[in-house]
Design a protein around this motif. Structure first.
Motif, PDB file in Angstrom:
ATOM      1  N   GLN A  87     -37.096  34.728   6.245  1.00  0.00           N
ATOM      2  CA  GLN A  87     -38.144  35.383   7.019  1.00  0.00           C
ATOM      3  C   GLN A  87     -37.502  35.996   8.247  1.00  0.00           C
ATOM      4  O   GLN A  87     -36.733  35.337   8.946  1.00  0.00           O
ATOM      5  CB  GLN A  87     -39.241  34.406   7.417  1.00  0.00           C
ATOM      6  N   ARG A  88     -37.819  37.258   8.488  1.00  0.00           N
ATOM      7  CA  ARG A  88     -37.232  37.977   9.618  1.00  0.00           C
ATOM      8  C   ARG A  88     -38.243  38.142  10.727  1.00  0.00           C
ATOM      9  O   ARG A  88     -39.436  38.251  10.496  1.00  0.00           O
ATOM     10  CB  ARG A  88     -36.753  39.356   9.170  1.00  0.00           C
ATOM     11  N   PHE A  89     -37.712  38.213  11.949  1.00  0.00           N
ATOM     12  CA  PHE A  89     -38.533  38.374  13.134  1.00  0.00           C
ATOM     13  C   PHE A  89     -37.896  39.403  14.057  1.00  0.00           C
ATOM     14  O   PHE A  89     -36.674  39.471  14.147  1.00  0.00           O
ATOM     15  CB  PHE A  89     -38.631  37.053  13.912  1.00  0.00           C
ATOM     16  N   GLU A  90     -38.720  40.173  14.744  1.00  0.00           N
ATOM     17  CA  GLU A  90     -38.229  41.013  15.820  1.00  0.00           C
ATOM     18  C   GLU A  90     -38.506  40.261  17.111  1.00  0.00           C
ATOM     19  O   GLU A  90     -39.630  39.824  17.363  1.00  0.00           O
ATOM     20  CB  GLU A  90     -38.913  42.370  15.835  1.00  0.00           C
ATOM     21  N   THR A 106     -27.951  31.930  26.033  1.00  0.00           N
ATOM     22  CA  THR A 106     -26.758  32.613  26.513  1.00  0.00           C
ATOM     23  C   THR A 106     -27.061  34.091  26.740  1.00  0.00           C
ATOM     24  O   THR A 106     -28.022  34.620  26.179  1.00  0.00           O
ATOM     25  CB  THR A 106     -25.625  32.500  25.480  1.00  0.00           C
ATOM     26  N   PRO A 107     -26.257  34.771  27.534  1.00  0.00           N
ATOM     27  CA  PRO A 107     -26.482  36.218  27.717  1.00  0.00           C
ATOM     28  C   PRO A 107     -26.454  36.982  26.397  1.00  0.00           C
ATOM     29  O   PRO A 107     -27.190  37.942  26.227  1.00  0.00           O
ATOM     30  CB  PRO A 107     -25.324  36.635  28.621  1.00  0.00           C
ATOM     31  N   GLU A 108     -25.632  36.547  25.440  1.00  0.00           N
ATOM     32  CA  GLU A 108     -25.564  37.230  24.151  1.00  0.00           C
ATOM     33  C   GLU A 108     -26.898  37.122  23.409  1.00  0.00           C
ATOM     34  O   GLU A 108     -27.354  38.077  22.798  1.00  0.00           O
ATOM     35  CB  GLU A 108     -24.443  36.655  23.276  1.00  0.00           C
ATOM     36  N   LEU A 109     -27.513  35.949  23.439  1.00  0.00           N
ATOM     37  CA  LEU A 109     -28.789  35.790  22.747  1.00  0.00           C
ATOM     38  C   LEU A 109     -29.885  36.597  23.407  1.00  0.00           C
ATOM     39  O   LEU A 109     -30.787  37.087  22.743  1.00  0.00           O
ATOM     40  CB  LEU A 109     -29.203  34.310  22.701  1.00  0.00           C
ATOM     41  N   LYS A 110     -29.818  36.773  24.714  1.00  0.00           N
ATOM     42  CA  LYS A 110     -30.856  37.512  25.421  1.00  0.00           C
ATOM     43  C   LYS A 110     -30.910  38.974  24.989  1.00  0.00           C
ATOM     44  O   LYS A 110     -31.911  39.642  25.185  1.00  0.00           O
ATOM     45  CB  LYS A 110     -30.647  37.414  26.928  1.00  0.00           C
ATOM     46  N   THR A 111     -29.848  39.488  24.410  1.00  0.00           N
ATOM     47  CA  THR A 111     -29.823  40.890  24.002  1.00  0.00           C
ATOM     48  C   THR A 111     -30.066  41.079  22.508  1.00  0.00           C
ATOM     49  O   THR A 111     -30.052  42.210  22.027  1.00  0.00           O
ATOM     50  CB  THR A 111     -28.468  41.528  24.363  1.00  0.00           C
ATOM     51  N   ARG A 112     -30.294  40.014  21.759  1.00  0.00           N
ATOM     52  CA  ARG A 112     -30.504  40.151  20.317  1.00  0.00           C
ATOM     53  C   ARG A 112     -31.901  40.664  20.033  1.00  0.00           C
ATOM     54  O   ARG A 112     -32.864  40.286  20.679  1.00  0.00           O
ATOM     55  CB  ARG A 112     -30.291  38.818  19.594  1.00  0.00           C
ATOM     56  N   GLN A 113     -31.990  41.546  19.052  1.00  0.00           N
ATOM     57  CA  GLN A 113     -33.263  42.171  18.722  1.00  0.00           C
ATOM     58  C   GLN A 113     -33.941  41.527  17.517  1.00  0.00           C
ATOM     59  O   GLN A 113     -35.155  41.503  17.439  1.00  0.00           O
ATOM     60  CB  GLN A 113     -33.038  43.655  18.445  1.00  0.00           C
ATOM     61  N   PHE A 114     -33.153  41.007  16.580  1.00  0.00           N
ATOM     62  CA  PHE A 114     -33.724  40.452  15.358  1.00  0.00           C
ATOM     63  C   PHE A 114     -33.200  39.045  15.093  1.00  0.00           C
ATOM     64  O   PHE A 114     -32.084  38.693  15.476  1.00  0.00           O
ATOM     65  CB  PHE A 114     -33.379  41.339  14.147  1.00  0.00           C
ATOM     66  N   MET A 115     -34.027  38.250  14.411  1.00  0.00           N
ATOM     67  CA  MET A 115     -33.633  36.914  13.982  1.00  0.00           C
ATOM     68  C   MET A 115     -34.110  36.753  12.544  1.00  0.00           C
ATOM     69  O   MET A 115     -35.184  37.235  12.178  1.00  0.00           O
ATOM     70  CB  MET A 115     -34.296  35.844  14.846  1.00  0.00           C
ATOM     71  N   VAL A 116     -33.305  36.107  11.734  1.00  0.00           N
ATOM     72  CA  VAL A 116     -33.713  35.775  10.371  1.00  0.00           C
ATOM     73  C   VAL A 116     -33.494  34.276  10.183  1.00  0.00           C
ATOM     74  O   VAL A 116     -32.523  33.705  10.677  1.00  0.00           O
ATOM     75  CB  VAL A 116     -32.954  36.599   9.291  1.00  0.00           C
ATOM     76  N   ILE A 117     -34.436  33.651   9.504  1.00  0.00           N
ATOM     77  CA  ILE A 117     -34.311  32.238   9.141  1.00  0.00           C
ATOM     78  C   ILE A 117     -34.177  32.190   7.626  1.00  0.00           C
ATOM     79  O   ILE A 117     -35.018  32.734   6.911  1.00  0.00           O
ATOM     80  CB  ILE A 117     -35.537  31.425   9.586  1.00  0.00           C
ATOM     81  N   PHE A 118     -33.104  31.572   7.161  1.00  0.00           N
ATOM     82  CA  PHE A 118     -32.907  31.340   5.736  1.00  0.00           C
ATOM     83  C   PHE A 118     -33.131  29.862   5.460  1.00  0.00           C
ATOM     84  O   PHE A 118     -32.577  29.006   6.156  1.00  0.00           O
ATOM     85  CB  PHE A 118     -31.467  31.685   5.310  1.00  0.00           C
ATOM     86  N   ALA A 119     -33.938  29.549   4.455  1.00  0.00           N
ATOM     87  CA  ALA A 119     -34.101  28.164   4.008  1.00  0.00           C
ATOM     88  C   ALA A 119     -33.085  27.926   2.900  1.00  0.00           C
ATOM     89  O   ALA A 119     -32.860  28.785   2.047  1.00  0.00           O
ATOM     90  CB  ALA A 119     -35.503  27.926   3.486  1.00  0.00           C
ATOM     91  N   ILE A 120     -32.478  26.750   2.932  1.00  0.00           N
ATOM     92  CA  ILE A 120     -31.430  26.442   1.960  1.00  0.00           C
ATOM     93  C   ILE A 120     -31.668  25.061   1.369  1.00  0.00           C
ATOM     94  O   ILE A 120     -32.096  24.141   2.066  1.00  0.00           O
ATOM     95  CB  ILE A 120     -30.038  26.537   2.625  1.00  0.00           C
TER      96      ILE A 120
END
Length: 79
Positions: free
Chosen positions: A36-39, A50-64
Motif C-alpha cells: 500500500q502506497r501513501f503520499e 531525520t532530515p532525510e525523512l522530512k523530505t520524502r514524498q512517498f511511503m510504501v508498506i509491503f506485507a511479507i
C-alpha cells in the motif's frame, strides 16, 4: 516501509511504474503479499525524524510472510 522521491518532474511516471510494474513484480515473488502506497505531507515528520525523512514524498508498506526475513530482503534488493 520504504520512503522515496521521484526525480523532479517525473512524479507521474514514477507513480505509474511503482503501481503497475514494481509493486506487482515484488508481490509476484511470493513472500511479499500486498503493498500500500501513501503520499506524505511535510507535516508528518515535522515533529521528529531525520532530515532525510522530512523530505520524502512517498511511503510504501509491503506485507511479507516468510520464515527467513534476511533471505527475502536480500532477494528483493538484488532484483
Amino acid at each position: 516501509m520504504i520512503y522515496s522521491n521521484p526525480a523532479p518532474g517525473k512524479e507521474k511516471e514514477f507513480n505509474t511504474w511503482y503501481d503497475h510494474i514494481h509493486a506487482p513484480m515484488v508481490i509476484e515473488g511470493g513472500e511479499f503479499v500486498w503493498a500500500q502506497r501513501f503520499e506524505l505531507s511535510p507535516e508528518q515528520f515535522a515533529m521528529g525524524g531525520t532530515p532525510e525523512l522530512k523530505t520524502r514524498q512517498f511511503m510504501v508498506i509491503f506485507a511479507i510472510e516468510t520464515n527467513d526475513i534476511n533471505a527475502s530482503l536480500a532477494e528483493s534488493t538484488s532484483a
